[in-house]
Scaffold this motif. Structure first.
Motif, short mmCIF file in Angstrom:
data_model
loop_
_atom_site.label_atom_id
_atom_site.label_comp_id
_atom_site.label_asym_id
_atom_site.label_seq_id
_atom_site.Cartn_x
_atom_site.Cartn_y
_atom_site.Cartn_z
N ALA A 185 -13.93 -64.62 4.98
CA ALA A 185 -14.76 -65.24 3.95
C ALA A 185 -15.19 -66.65 4.35
O ALA A 185 -16.35 -67.04 4.16
CB ALA A 185 -14.01 -65.28 2.62
N ASN A 189 -19.06 -67.93 5.69
CA ASN A 189 -19.73 -68.99 4.92
C ASN A 189 -19.47 -70.36 5.54
O ASN A 189 -19.28 -71.35 4.83
CB ASN A 189 -19.25 -68.95 3.47
CG ASN A 189 -19.72 -67.72 2.74
OD1 ASN A 189 -20.92 -67.47 2.62
ND2 ASN A 189 -18.78 -66.92 2.25
N THR A 246 -14.71 -72.50 -4.90
CA THR A 246 -14.92 -71.91 -3.57
C THR A 246 -14.47 -70.46 -3.55
O THR A 246 -15.09 -69.62 -2.89
CB THR A 246 -14.17 -72.70 -2.48
OG1 THR A 246 -12.76 -72.53 -2.63
CG2 THR A 246 -14.51 -74.18 -2.53
N SER A 250 -17.00 -66.97 -3.47
CA SER A 250 -16.87 -66.26 -2.20
C SER A 250 -16.59 -64.78 -2.37
O SER A 250 -16.87 -63.98 -1.48
CB SER A 250 -15.75 -66.89 -1.34
OG SER A 250 -16.09 -68.20 -0.96
#
Length: 264
Positions: A185, A189, A246, A250
């Motif tokens: 993840a 990103n 976050t 995600s």
């Protein structure tokens, strides 16, 4: 559960939302972060296993801070026990979190052991026992190499454990799988996380600059020495207030069809 691929600008959104959440309940979040630090410090005082125990608790207590932000986002006031939400779960849910904590402790101790091979254990002792950095340590080239080597070795650990506690707690993912999913993840990103990290560094520098300006205006170095620790703790509390966002962005239960699947 599916992985979300996010644009770079999401990193700035995480910082904004973290700051907004903190200032919606500043006393609660600052108090919970102080409890977080105090709990780890108290755990470290346990004879023989204190240092290991403190590291084992880090993932579980991090979930507590994320849960507090989640409650603020929902318009609720986070209570002190929110910090221990992962430890207060029933045994089947608590065991994977403690196992994850043990994996984290082992990983950090391996990094410290590697640094000890470079400088004879000076950096590891400072990390474990705390204390100030003396001029002798700063000028010691082996200490500097050990510090930078530890930072580089800790980076993949940080990435692997970034989402792992939340995946274990809220999605029931096994500890080993959670580390893999977290790694994927964050790497998928990378641009968003790079911007996120750069902005938090800018916030830290900005707070330090404000402190220096106040010190210059007052003409007293005592202002800087007295305000440095509270300012650093405040920035850290703000940072931890952003962790939930976050994770929330995600992963999604029902993402777009072109998002990669992560089987639990």
């Amino acid at each position: 559960m599916k992985l979300q691929i996010l644009p770079a600008r999401t990193g700035a959104q995480w910082v904004r939302e973290g700051l907004r959440a903190f200032f919606r309940q500043p006393l609660a979040m600052a108090g919970l972060f102080f409890m977080f630090m105090a709990a780890l410090s108290l755990a470290a005082f346990v004879p023989l296993i204190g240092g290991l125990l403190a590291l084992v608790l880090v993932p579980a207590l991090t979930v507590g801070l994320m849960a507090a932000t989640r409650e603020i986002e929902a318009g609720k006031f986070p209570m002190p026990l929110t910090l221990f939400v992962a430890l207060r779960a029933d045994a089947p849910a608590r065991r994977p979190m403690l196992l994850l904590g043990l994996l984290y402790a082992v990983a950090v101790l391996l990094v410290m052991a590697a640094s000890a091979l470079i400088d004879g254990g000076n950096f590891a002792q400072l990390y474990v026992n705390g204390g100030g950095i003396t001029p002798e340590l700063v000028t010691d080239p082996q200490f500097r190499v050990a510090m930078w080597a530890s930072t580089l070795l800790y980076l993949p650990i940080s990435i692997a454990f970034w989402h792992a506690p939340a995946l274990v707690h809220w999605h029931g993912v096994t500890p080993v799988k959670s580390l893999f999913f977290s790694l994927v993840a964050v790497l998928k990103n990378t641009r968003a996380f790079l911007l996120y990290g750069a902005l938090w560094m800018a916030v830290s520098v900005g707070v330090a600059m404000v402190l220096l300006v106040i010190t210059a205006i007052s003409g007293s170095a005592a202002v800087a020495s007295a305000g440095l620790l509270p300012a650093a703790l405040m920035v850290a509390a703000m940072f931890f207030s952003s962790l939930w966002f976050t994770f929330r962005d995600s992963f999604a239960v029902s993402p777009p069809d072109d998002s990669p699947s992560l089987p639990v």
